[in-house]
Design a protein around this motif. Structure first.
Motif, PDB file in Angstrom:
ATOM      1  N   GLN A  41       1.007  -0.846  -0.027  1.00  0.00           N
ATOM      2  CA  GLN A  41      -0.155   0.100   0.000  1.00  0.00           C
ATOM      3  C   GLN A  41       0.816   1.531   0.160  1.00  0.00           C
ATOM      4  OE1 GLN A  41      -2.836   0.051   2.847  1.00  0.00           O
ATOM      5  NE2 GLN A  41      -3.287  -2.471   2.670  1.00  0.00           N
ATOM      6  N   ALA A  42       0.359   2.354   0.025  1.00  0.00           N
ATOM      7  CA  ALA A  42       0.634   3.325  -0.271  1.00  0.00           C
ATOM      8  C   ALA A  42       1.154   4.391   0.975  1.00  0.00           C
ATOM      9  CB  ALA A  42      -0.101   4.808  -0.925  1.00  0.00           C
TER      10      ALA A  42
ATOM     11  N   LYS B   9       0.481  -1.941 -10.453  1.00  0.00           N
ATOM     12  CA  LYS B   9       1.359  -2.698  -9.383  1.00  0.00           C
ATOM     13  C   LYS B   9       3.187  -3.463  -9.168  1.00  0.00           C
ATOM     14  CE  LYS B   9       0.253  -5.333  -4.965  1.00  0.00           C
ATOM     15  NZ  LYS B   9      -0.539  -6.182  -4.522  1.00  0.00           N
ATOM     16  N   PHE B  34       6.407  14.502  -7.359  1.00  0.00           N
ATOM     17  CA  PHE B  34       8.273  13.902  -7.191  1.00  0.00           C
ATOM     18  C   PHE B  34       7.524  12.587  -7.880  1.00  0.00           C
ATOM     19  CE2 PHE B  34       9.405  17.365  -4.211  1.00  0.00           C
ATOM     20  CZ  PHE B  34       7.922  17.751  -3.379  1.00  0.00           C
ATOM     21  N   TYR B  36       9.490   8.745  -5.852  1.00  0.00           N
ATOM     22  CA  TYR B  36      10.873   8.407  -4.420  1.00  0.00           C
ATOM     23  C   TYR B  36      10.879   7.423  -5.205  1.00  0.00           C
ATOM     24  CZ  TYR B  36       9.714  12.850  -2.164  1.00  0.00           C
ATOM     25  OH  TYR B  36       9.252  13.912  -1.567  1.00  0.00           O
ATOM     26  N   LEU B  44      13.426   5.517   2.308  1.00  0.00           N
ATOM     27  CA  LEU B  44      12.414   5.500   1.120  1.00  0.00           C
ATOM     28  C   LEU B  44      13.467   7.155   0.141  1.00  0.00           C
ATOM     29  CD1 LEU B  44       9.672   5.581  -0.639  1.00  0.00           C
ATOM     30  CD2 LEU B  44       8.545   6.262   0.906  1.00  0.00           C
ATOM     31  N   TYR B  86       7.567   5.457  -5.953  1.00  0.00           N
ATOM     32  CA  TYR B  86       6.364   5.815  -5.953  1.00  0.00           C
ATOM     33  C   TYR B  86       6.182   7.224  -6.716  1.00  0.00           C
ATOM     34  CZ  TYR B  86       6.086   2.485  -1.693  1.00  0.00           C
ATOM     35  OH  TYR B  86       6.088   1.461  -1.455  1.00  0.00           O
ATOM     36  N   SER B  90       2.466  17.354  -3.867  1.00  0.00           N
ATOM     37  CA  SER B  90       2.298  17.545  -2.461  1.00  0.00           C
ATOM     38  C   SER B  90       1.548  19.145  -3.092  1.00  0.00           C
ATOM     39  CB  SER B  90       3.734  18.088  -2.797  1.00  0.00           C
ATOM     40  OG  SER B  90       3.322  18.992  -1.026  1.00  0.00           O
ATOM     41  N   PRO B 100       1.456  16.202   1.330  1.00  0.00           N
ATOM     42  CA  PRO B 100       1.872  15.242   0.688  1.00  0.00           C
ATOM     43  C   PRO B 100       0.854  13.518   0.467  1.00  0.00           C
ATOM     44  CG  PRO B 100       3.601  14.864   2.847  1.00  0.00           C
ATOM     45  CD  PRO B 100       1.927  16.383   2.808  1.00  0.00           C
ATOM     46  N   PHE B 102       0.871  10.049  -1.616  1.00  0.00           N
ATOM     47  CA  PHE B 102       1.214   9.051  -2.090  1.00  0.00           C
ATOM     48  C   PHE B 102       0.701   8.016  -3.002  1.00  0.00           C
ATOM     49  CE2 PHE B 102       6.000   9.120  -0.669  1.00  0.00           C
ATOM     50  CZ  PHE B 102       6.315   9.938   0.063  1.00  0.00           C
ATOM     51  N   GLY B 103       1.487   7.074  -4.054  1.00  0.00           N
ATOM     52  CA  GLY B 103       0.291   6.251  -4.423  1.00  0.00           C
ATOM     53  C   GLY B 103       1.008   5.281  -4.522  1.00  0.00           C
ATOM     54  N   ARG B 104       0.648   4.334  -4.751  1.00  0.00           N
ATOM     55  CA  ARG B 104       0.898   3.042  -4.129  1.00  0.00           C
ATOM     56  C   ARG B 104       1.763   2.356  -4.193  1.00  0.00           C
ATOM     57  NH1 ARG B 104      -3.328  -1.950  -7.530  1.00  0.00           N
ATOM     58  NH2 ARG B 104      -2.594  -1.681  -9.135  1.00  0.00           N
TER      59      ARG B 104
END
Lengths: 115, 112
Positions: A41-42, B9, B34, B36, B44, B86, B90, B100, B102-104
């Motif tokens: 997961q994120a 994924k 961004f 990461y 990260l 990722y 932001s 911020p 984040f995507g998964r």
């Protein structure tokens, strides 16, 4: 090297037993964040401090609290951990000014196991 | 509300093949975006940000406001690029500070 440090790296606690995770930084950044990340997961933002101002995300459970006694340190307190709180907890910092948001610097994370 | 979507994924390619990791976002204002990266057993870390408009380790990403995308590209993948990537946005929250999201994440595997 300036960095973000998290202790401990692995934490095992019992169901319902309070636990505290710690984060420290040598970057002198004014913003510190706590994320919860579960498998595949994120990272999910729990809360962040902008200087001394605490900002809680709307869906962060009341079970989670945070303290920032000074610029360098920030703590995550889980008052009564449940099995669903088992996750990786990430601390991050950034420098934010009125002109914009800069990138985040992450700690290595603390993996919390609840038995 | 701000949202980041990484539809894949897992992305598996062979060394030397082009790579594109997709990222779409939803945000009403002007976002800061961004990428990461997390290599195995490492923390990260920032790969690149759209404001810099630079290439890092051969990766580039262009912000397309019309398509609300910020895809990460590399023309020739290397084995050392294998990692979790990722995409993050932001944007200003209601309190005024930047929040911020984040995507998964997309796991990139580059085969020899």
């Amino acid at each position: 090297d300036a960095m973000v440090i998290q202790n401990p790296r692995y934490q095992v606690t019992q169901f319902g037993k309070p636990v505290t995770l710690s984060c420290s930084q040598t970057l002198n950044h004014n913003v510190m964040y706590w994320y919860q990340q579960k498998s595949s997961q994120a990272p999910k933002l729990l809360f962040h401090y902008y200087d001394k101002d605490f900002n809680n995300e709307a869906d962060t459970p009341d079970n989670f609290q945070s303290r920032r006694p000074n610029t360098s340190f920030c703590f995550l307190d889980i008052r009564s951990p449940g099995l669903g709180d088992a996750a990786m907890y990430l601390c991050a910092t950034s420098r934010e000014s009125g002109g914009g948001h800069y990138e985040q610097y992450f700690g290595p994370g603390t993996r919390l196991t609840v038995t | 509300a701000q949202r980041v979507t990484q539809p894949e994924k897992l992305l598996s390619v062979f060394k030397g093949a082009p790579v594109e990791l997709k990222c779409n976002y939803s945000y009403s204002g002007s976002p800061e975006l961004f990428w990461y990266v997390q290599y195995s057993r490492q923390r990260l870390q920032l790969l690149l940000r759209h404001i810099s408009r630079e290439s890092i380790k051969g990766f580039t990403a262009d912000l397309n406001k019309g398509e609300t995308s910020f895809h990460l590209k590399k023309p020739f993948a290397q084995e050392e690029d294998s990692a979790m990537y990722y995409c993050a946005l932001s944007g200003r929250g209601t309190g005024g500070s930047y929040i911020p999201t984040f995507g998964r994440g997309t796991s990139l595997i580059v085969h020899p």
